[in-house]
Design a protein around this motif. Structure first.
Motif, PDB file in Angstrom:
ATOM      1  N   TYR A 160      -6.160  -3.349   4.173  1.00  0.00           N
ATOM      2  CA  TYR A 160      -4.806  -2.837   3.931  1.00  0.00           C
ATOM      3  C   TYR A 160      -3.705  -3.853   4.179  1.00  0.00           C
ATOM      4  CZ  TYR A 160      -7.616   1.354   4.064  1.00  0.00           C
ATOM      5  OH  TYR A 160      -8.598   2.286   3.827  1.00  0.00           O
ATOM      6  N   GLN A 161      -4.055  -5.104   4.434  1.00  0.00           N
ATOM      7  CA  GLN A 161      -3.088  -6.162   4.691  1.00  0.00           C
ATOM      8  C   GLN A 161      -2.071  -5.738   5.756  1.00  0.00           C
ATOM      9  OE1 GLN A 161      -3.626  -5.231   1.158  1.00  0.00           O
ATOM     10  NE2 GLN A 161      -5.419  -6.486   1.558  1.00  0.00           N
ATOM     11  N   THR A 162      -2.598  -5.236   6.847  1.00  0.00           N
ATOM     12  CA  THR A 162      -1.771  -4.781   7.963  1.00  0.00           C
ATOM     13  C   THR A 162      -0.903  -5.938   8.459  1.00  0.00           C
ATOM     14  OG1 THR A 162      -3.604  -3.324   8.544  1.00  0.00           O
ATOM     15  CG2 THR A 162      -1.883  -3.616  10.192  1.00  0.00           C
ATOM     16  N   ASP A 163       0.390  -5.651   8.624  1.00  0.00           N
ATOM     17  CA  ASP A 163       1.343  -6.679   9.050  1.00  0.00           C
ATOM     18  C   ASP A 163       1.211  -7.027  10.526  1.00  0.00           C
ATOM     19  OD1 ASP A 163       2.917  -6.729   6.502  1.00  0.00           O
ATOM     20  OD2 ASP A 163       3.328  -4.659   7.088  1.00  0.00           O
ATOM     21  N   ASN A 164       0.977  -6.012  11.351  1.00  0.00           N
ATOM     22  CA  ASN A 164       0.934  -6.159  12.801  1.00  0.00           C
ATOM     23  C   ASN A 164      -0.418  -5.649  13.279  1.00  0.00           C
ATOM     24  OD1 ASN A 164       3.862  -6.910  13.247  1.00  0.00           O
ATOM     25  ND2 ASN A 164       4.041  -5.011  12.079  1.00  0.00           N
ATOM     26  N   ILE A 202      11.404   2.357  10.430  1.00  0.00           N
ATOM     27  CA  ILE A 202      10.182   3.107  10.157  1.00  0.00           C
ATOM     28  C   ILE A 202       9.003   2.170  10.334  1.00  0.00           C
ATOM     29  CG2 ILE A 202       8.898   4.343   8.354  1.00  0.00           C
ATOM     30  CD1 ILE A 202      11.677   4.992   7.112  1.00  0.00           C
ATOM     31  N   ALA A 203       7.875   2.720  10.776  1.00  0.00           N
ATOM     32  CA  ALA A 203       6.623   1.954  10.865  1.00  0.00           C
ATOM     33  C   ALA A 203       5.475   2.842  10.414  1.00  0.00           C
ATOM     34  CB  ALA A 203       6.378   1.484  12.296  1.00  0.00           C
ATOM     35  N   TRP A 204       4.563   2.239   9.687  1.00  0.00           N
ATOM     36  CA  TRP A 204       3.304   2.894   9.354  1.00  0.00           C
ATOM     37  C   TRP A 204       2.321   2.534  10.452  1.00  0.00           C
ATOM     38  CZ3 TRP A 204       3.110   6.069   5.202  1.00  0.00           C
ATOM     39  CH2 TRP A 204       4.071   5.901   4.210  1.00  0.00           C
ATOM     40  N   LEU A 205       1.499   3.477  10.850  1.00  0.00           N
ATOM     41  CA  LEU A 205       0.475   3.238  11.864  1.00  0.00           C
ATOM     42  C   LEU A 205      -0.861   3.704  11.307  1.00  0.00           C
ATOM     43  CD1 LEU A 205      -0.408   2.470  14.730  1.00  0.00           C
ATOM     44  CD2 LEU A 205       0.299   4.766  15.469  1.00  0.00           C
ATOM     45  N   ALA A 231      -5.872   3.943  -3.938  1.00  0.00           N
ATOM     46  CA  ALA A 231      -4.610   3.942  -3.185  1.00  0.00           C
ATOM     47  C   ALA A 231      -4.058   2.521  -3.086  1.00  0.00           C
ATOM     48  CB  ALA A 231      -4.822   4.521  -1.797  1.00  0.00           C
ATOM     49  N   ASP A 232      -2.812   2.390  -3.452  1.00  0.00           N
ATOM     50  CA  ASP A 232      -2.124   1.103  -3.381  1.00  0.00           C
ATOM     51  C   ASP A 232      -1.233   1.122  -2.144  1.00  0.00           C
ATOM     52  OD1 ASP A 232      -0.764  -1.253  -3.795  1.00  0.00           O
ATOM     53  OD2 ASP A 232       0.291  -0.573  -5.595  1.00  0.00           O
ATOM     54  N   THR A 233      -1.430   0.178  -1.242  1.00  0.00           N
ATOM     55  CA  THR A 233      -0.623   0.157  -0.020  1.00  0.00           C
ATOM     56  C   THR A 233       0.699  -0.591  -0.208  1.00  0.00           C
ATOM     57  OG1 THR A 233      -1.832  -1.765   0.792  1.00  0.00           O
ATOM     58  CG2 THR A 233      -2.580   0.412   1.541  1.00  0.00           C
ATOM     59  N   GLN A 234       0.908  -1.186  -1.369  1.00  0.00           N
ATOM     60  CA  GLN A 234       2.164  -1.909  -1.592  1.00  0.00           C
ATOM     61  C   GLN A 234       3.386  -1.007  -1.444  1.00  0.00           C
ATOM     62  OE1 GLN A 234       2.446  -5.310  -1.764  1.00  0.00           O
ATOM     63  NE2 GLN A 234       4.576  -4.786  -1.387  1.00  0.00           N
ATOM     64  N   PRO A 235       3.365   0.229  -1.982  1.00  0.00           N
ATOM     65  CA  PRO A 235       4.531   1.102  -1.763  1.00  0.00           C
ATOM     66  C   PRO A 235       4.800   1.363  -0.277  1.00  0.00           C
ATOM     67  CG  PRO A 235       3.187   1.971  -3.542  1.00  0.00           C
ATOM     68  CD  PRO A 235       2.413   0.827  -2.926  1.00  0.00           C
ATOM     69  N   MET A 236       3.744   1.431   0.523  1.00  0.00           N
ATOM     70  CA  MET A 236       3.934   1.605   1.961  1.00  0.00           C
ATOM     71  C   MET A 236       4.607   0.368   2.542  1.00  0.00           C
ATOM     72  SD  MET A 236       0.202   3.311   2.825  1.00  0.00           S
ATOM     73  CE  MET A 236       0.354   3.201   4.598  1.00  0.00           C
ATOM     74  N   ARG A 237       4.092  -0.809   2.166  1.00  0.00           N
ATOM     75  CA  ARG A 237       4.647  -2.073   2.684  1.00  0.00           C
ATOM     76  C   ARG A 237       6.088  -2.276   2.231  1.00  0.00           C
ATOM     77  NH1 ARG A 237      -0.095  -3.690   2.363  1.00  0.00           N
ATOM     78  NH2 ARG A 237      -0.110  -4.446   0.240  1.00  0.00           N
ATOM     79  N   ASP A 238       6.427  -1.769   1.042  1.00  0.00           N
ATOM     80  CA  ASP A 238       7.799  -1.893   0.558  1.00  0.00           C
ATOM     81  C   ASP A 238       8.775  -1.087   1.416  1.00  0.00           C
ATOM     82  OD1 ASP A 238       6.892  -3.515  -1.494  1.00  0.00           O
ATOM     83  OD2 ASP A 238       6.942  -1.924  -3.017  1.00  0.00           O
ATOM     84  N   VAL A 292      -1.798 -14.975   8.935  1.00  0.00           N
ATOM     85  CA  VAL A 292      -1.558 -14.006   7.857  1.00  0.00           C
ATOM     86  C   VAL A 292      -0.965 -12.686   8.346  1.00  0.00           C
ATOM     87  CG1 VAL A 292      -3.310 -14.979   6.330  1.00  0.00           C
ATOM     88  CG2 VAL A 292      -3.933 -13.131   7.899  1.00  0.00           C
ATOM     89  N   CYS A 293      -0.877 -12.501   9.656  1.00  0.00           N
ATOM     90  CA  CYS A 293      -0.297 -11.281  10.217  1.00  0.00           C
ATOM     91  C   CYS A 293       0.217 -11.588  11.622  1.00  0.00           C
ATOM     92  CB  CYS A 293      -1.340 -10.157  10.262  1.00  0.00           C
ATOM     93  SG  CYS A 293      -2.732 -10.493  11.361  1.00  0.00           S
ATOM     94  N   ASN A 294       0.917 -10.638  12.187  1.00  0.00           N
ATOM     95  CA  ASN A 294       1.341 -10.741  13.582  1.00  0.00           C
ATOM     96  C   ASN A 294       0.194 -10.207  14.431  1.00  0.00           C
ATOM     97  OD1 ASN A 294       4.022 -11.608  12.904  1.00  0.00           O
ATOM     98  ND2 ASN A 294       4.439  -9.502  12.304  1.00  0.00           N
ATOM     99  N   LEU A 295      -0.513 -11.096  15.089  1.00  0.00           N
ATOM    100  CA  LEU A 295      -1.685 -10.737  15.873  1.00  0.00           C
ATOM    101  C   LEU A 295      -1.275 -10.493  17.320  1.00  0.00           C
ATOM    102  CD1 LEU A 295      -4.770 -10.408  16.114  1.00  0.00           C
ATOM    103  CD2 LEU A 295      -4.906 -12.896  16.459  1.00  0.00           C
ATOM    104  N   TYR A 296      -1.651  -9.326  17.845  1.00  0.00           N
ATOM    105  CA  TYR A 296      -1.344  -8.939  19.221  1.00  0.00           C
ATOM    106  C   TYR A 296      -2.639  -8.833  20.016  1.00  0.00           C
ATOM    107  CZ  TYR A 296       3.366  -7.694  17.725  1.00  0.00           C
ATOM    108  OH  TYR A 296       4.643  -7.727  17.229  1.00  0.00           O
ATOM    109  N   ILE A 297      -2.693  -9.529  21.159  1.00  0.00           N
ATOM    110  CA  ILE A 297      -3.857  -9.475  22.038  1.00  0.00           C
ATOM    111  C   ILE A 297      -3.378  -9.281  23.480  1.00  0.00           C
ATOM    112  CG2 ILE A 297      -5.229 -10.925  20.477  1.00  0.00           C
ATOM    113  CD1 ILE A 297      -4.821 -13.272  22.421  1.00  0.00           C
TER     114      ILE A 297
END
Length: 182
Positions: free
Chosen positions: A38-42, A3-6, A17-24, A62-67
């Motif tokens: 939102y401390q986006t991972d990617n 699963i991925a959140w976008l 809104a707490d985004t920790q449940p989403m990240r979990d 601090v995250c996976n940065l895509y360029i």
């Protein structure tokens, strides 16, 4: 099942809104504009100048940065940065959203879209129509399941007609996914 959140580039969740449940549940993908809130991972950054600033500020730590690959090469191959190929030869709103949709679909079976405005808008600019069209094409071609969260209005017809997309509310999605992870 992966699963991925976008998160859309202009996502605006309530302050409570707490985004920790989403990240979990799953990693979060989105534009660089979502990372601080939102401390986006990617994180995706299409813009060359902004990518240089993000690298200088340590976003890749601090995250996976895509360029884009061309930007990566222009910046002398910075470490800890991920690259993607492709070009846009026409105007598009929120290119980061389009790229993040493609990248998240490449690693997930279910993509949960938060903060997207996919409403049909009469007299929309060409860049907006291109955005909706590219998202619809990405969703259709992915062969994955997509869930649009908390979208209060009617979806654009090009999105509505897709067989691999559903709509739901964030609390329902969180409850369902938390129950399935037990």
């Amino acid at each position: 099942m992966n699963i991925a959140w976008l998160l859309a580039e202009n996502t605006l969740l309530p302050p409570s809104a707490d985004t920790q449940p989403m990240r979990d549940i799953a990693p979060i993908w989105g534009s660089w504009r979502t990372q601080r809130a939102y401390q986006t991972d990617n994180v995706v950054c299409w813009d060359a100048d902004q990518a240089a600033v993000l690298i200088e500020q340590g976003y890749a730590d601090v995250c996976n940065l895509y360029i884009p690959k061309t930007v990566y090469e222009t910046l002398s191959n910075p470490p800890r940065v991920n690259v993607f190929g492709g070009e846009f030869d026409f105007v598009v709103d929120s290119i980061d959203d389009i790229v993040a949709a493609h990248l998240s679909a490449s690693v997930a079976d279910v993509i949960i879209m938060v903060g997207f405005d996919l409403e049909s808008k009469p007299n929309a600019k060409v860049s907006r129509n291109n955005y909706i069209g590219l998202l619809a094409q990405s969703i259709k071609d992915s062969g994955k399941q997509w869930v649009i969260v908390d979208h209060p209005k009617n979806l654009d017809k090009s999105i509505q007609k897709l067989s691999n997309i559903t709509r739901d509310l964030l609390p329902n999605v969180l409850q369902l996914l938390n129950n399935n992870s037990d």
